[in-house]
Design a protein around this motif. Sequence first.
Motif, PDB file in Angstrom:
ATOM      1  N   LYS A   1      -6.295   7.155   5.089  1.00  0.00           N
ATOM      2  CA  LYS A   1      -6.995   5.998   5.709  1.00  0.00           C
ATOM      3  C   LYS A   1      -6.052   5.476   5.814  1.00  0.00           C
ATOM      4  O   LYS A   1      -6.091   4.941   6.997  1.00  0.00           O
ATOM      5  N   ALA A   2      -5.289   5.005   5.444  1.00  0.00           N
ATOM      6  CA  ALA A   2      -3.995   3.463   5.816  1.00  0.00           C
ATOM      7  C   ALA A   2      -2.855   4.351   6.523  1.00  0.00           C
ATOM      8  O   ALA A   2      -2.402   4.021   7.693  1.00  0.00           O
ATOM      9  N   LEU A   3      -2.342   5.285   6.389  1.00  0.00           N
ATOM     10  CA  LEU A   3      -1.191   6.050   7.091  1.00  0.00           C
ATOM     11  C   LEU A   3      -2.249   5.921   8.284  1.00  0.00           C
ATOM     12  O   LEU A   3      -1.770   5.810   9.685  1.00  0.00           O
ATOM     13  N   SER A   4      -3.225   6.498   9.066  1.00  0.00           N
ATOM     14  CA  SER A   4      -3.775   6.568  10.578  1.00  0.00           C
ATOM     15  C   SER A   4      -4.063   5.009  10.747  1.00  0.00           C
ATOM     16  O   SER A   4      -3.485   4.829  12.245  1.00  0.00           O
ATOM     17  N   LYS A   5      -4.346   4.110   9.545  1.00  0.00           N
ATOM     18  CA  LYS A   5      -4.630   2.533  10.612  1.00  0.00           C
ATOM     19  C   LYS A   5      -3.469   2.138  10.614  1.00  0.00           C
ATOM     20  O   LYS A   5      -3.006   1.054  11.537  1.00  0.00           O
TER      21      LYS A   5
END
Length: 252
Positions: free
Chosen positions: A235-239
């Motif tokens: 999730k962090a990478l996508s955001k």
Amino acid sequence: MHVRPRRVALATLAASSLLLLSACDGGSDSAGKKDDKGAQAAASTPSTPSTPESLTAEQAQQALVALGDLPAGWKLEANTGMDKSQGADDDMVTGVKPLCAPVTAVLNSGRLEADYKANAQEVFTKTGDQTTVAQDVSAYPRAQAEKAMAGLRAAVEQCGTFTGKQGGKKATVTVKKTAEQPKYGDESLRYTVKIVQGDMQMDFDMGTIRSHGAITTVLNNYSDRGDRGLGAFTKALSKAGEKLAAAAAKTA
């Protein structure tokens, strides 16, 4: 084999002051008149706003992932960064061959290049766990960022397993490109890194993204105890990719 979570470095937030010096003209009236004419000429010339070459410090901060972007149970570690040169020198991996240096550079500091224009970092930890998700945002001229990403890609694809020094002892580093390669920004790379030193091991999920001249790296340092952290990392990478693209668009 004991799995050791990475110790994140506490970054010292020192306030730096900028002294603006105003020169007082003690010359003649004629010099003052010349200055006035020059000022009038400059004022009459229309100015064209210039697009910044790289992210500003404020834009780098805007590209950081927020706590609300992660699943429940995580917390932001205040005044904490990824740069181990700020207090965790024993964890730095040094003495590797040049081809593989981009991998250890991003592990040591969060950044691919030491010569950056702006930088922002943050660290999240899972409450009651030993899992860490951290992010670095660094700004460069676009050509420099493209070259840095090319160097990292070559390292990930060609280095495999290599050796260096960590805390004065031999460390073996294994880097591997993941089978799944989601697309973020202008270019992105997802990979894993394992560091083994004696009976100690550290494991990382890594993702590095470039948008224009800005580069962000997100890492997940996990242990064999507690949450693997992969969901939060994904999730962090996508955001991070989304926010970096938005911030970098202001420099396009």
